[in-house]
Design a protein around this motif. Sequence first.
Motif, short mmCIF file in Angstrom:
data_model
loop_
_atom_site.label_atom_id
_atom_site.label_comp_id
_atom_site.label_asym_id
_atom_site.label_seq_id
_atom_site.Cartn_x
_atom_site.Cartn_y
_atom_site.Cartn_z
N ILE A 244 0.82 -1.21 0.00
CA ILE A 244 0.00 0.00 0.00
C ILE A 244 0.86 1.27 0.00
CG2 ILE A 244 -1.70 1.32 1.32
CD1 ILE A 244 -2.92 -1.28 2.23
N LEU A 245 1.93 1.25 0.76
CA LEU A 245 2.78 2.44 0.82
C LEU A 245 3.41 2.73 -0.54
CD1 LEU A 245 4.58 2.03 4.28
CD2 LEU A 245 2.75 3.62 3.66
N TYR A 307 1.97 4.36 10.10
CA TYR A 307 1.71 3.92 11.47
C TYR A 307 0.78 2.70 11.54
CZ TYR A 307 0.31 4.00 16.37
OH TYR A 307 0.06 3.64 17.67
N PRO A 308 -0.42 2.72 10.95
CA PRO A 308 -1.30 1.53 11.08
C PRO A 308 -0.87 0.36 10.21
CG PRO A 308 -2.35 3.18 9.71
CD PRO A 308 -1.09 3.81 10.22
N ILE A 309 -0.15 0.64 9.12
CA ILE A 309 0.17 -0.43 8.18
C ILE A 309 1.46 -1.16 8.55
CG2 ILE A 309 0.77 -0.91 5.77
CD1 ILE A 309 -1.04 1.39 4.99
N ARG A 313 2.57 -3.16 13.43
CA ARG A 313 2.84 -4.60 13.24
C ARG A 313 4.32 -4.95 13.41
NH1 ARG A 313 1.81 -6.33 7.32
NH2 ARG A 313 3.76 -5.15 7.16
N ASP A 314 5.21 -4.10 12.95
CA ASP A 314 6.62 -4.47 12.86
C ASP A 314 7.55 -3.76 13.83
OD1 ASP A 314 5.86 -6.13 10.77
OD2 ASP A 314 6.28 -4.64 9.24
N PHE A 315 7.14 -2.58 14.34
CA PHE A 315 8.06 -1.84 15.19
C PHE A 315 8.03 -2.37 16.62
CE2 PHE A 315 8.15 2.40 12.64
CZ PHE A 315 8.58 1.70 11.52
N SER A 316 9.19 -2.31 17.28
CA SER A 316 9.26 -2.69 18.69
C SER A 316 8.66 -1.58 19.54
CB SER A 316 10.72 -2.92 19.10
OG SER A 316 11.44 -1.69 19.06
#
Length: 362
Positions: A244-245, A307-309, A313-316
């Motif tokens: 999407i990005l 942020y939502p995509i 999901r992936d950031f600590s």
Amino acid sequence: MIGSYLFPISYAFLSFPIAAAIFTVPFLVVQYRRHGYVHKWRALILYLLLLYLLNAVFLILLPLPSSIHNAPPDAGSYFQWIPFHFLTDIVRETGVSLDRPSTYPHLLIERAVLQVAFNVLLTIPFGLFLRYYLRAHWVRCLLLSFGLSLLFETTQVTGIFGIYDYPYRLFDVDDLMTNTAGGMVGYVLAQWFASLLPRIDRLDAGVDLSLKRVSYTRRAIAAGIDWCLLLPVCAVLGMLRLPILYVFGFIVIVYFIVIPYATNGRTAGKWVVRIRVRGKGERVSLRELIVRYGLLYLLAGGINLTYPIVAVRDFSPLVLIPYAVGLFAMDVWLGIHGIRCVLSRRRMPFHDKWSGTRQVVS
């Protein structure tokens, strides 16, 4: 009798804000496209026309039967074809005597007389509008007034085109005559009104569109049109399971940078409302467009979209929490900045100021 007319009129006035809200965007688009700006007097006339049409429609239709499975009218026929039959009704229903002038004032309160008077009054504003705003010839006014009245009568005699089982009002040739006469009365009165009001065909005389400020309403409509075109494209590309990005970035670059560079600052939405992006020179440069839309969409929009995509999901947590706080702070600043720009004519949006661009009427 008068109360039966006040009932639909009250509904028309109550419905007007909703109708006006629906009418506003198409009205603005047409005005921007045709005239390049919105003149307050022209807007007032057209909104008054909308209010008049609401009153006319409700006067014709209300009150409605309690059920769509209504009973047929008491009369043996759905049509009254005898011209000037209202004169017979006046003679039969009123207590007026020609040799007794003292009885004449009773005409002012009799149902048969008031019905004729209201039928004439119903279309007087229509005739006024045709001559004053559209500058119609009397023949055109006559035909359009007759056509409007015919539409009213057809709507009634068909039970609002089949919604109801039976007509709940008769088709009356006298109504055709009196409504048409009302339109012509309005046509005659328009000549007197025109001497007191600004001429519609001269409202734009001396207007320099290059000096007109592009309002935020106009910008919002252009952006709304652009994204109405782009969102289906985004949805289709998203269904192909493309990131999407990347899709968002590709669309922004092509639609808001490449195309405006080729069209000298225009997108589809800007073309519709007749505005374009202008840089320091007469022709906007590629660098100016990259800075302008890079700040607005790729930076501000991209950070919000990430942020939502991706981030959630992936950031600590160590990265996600500062990211969320920073995102919130940025959005608060953007909101306050946007409000200040709307409230102050001198303040420029950040992407206009930092890119050295502005929007002008084309």
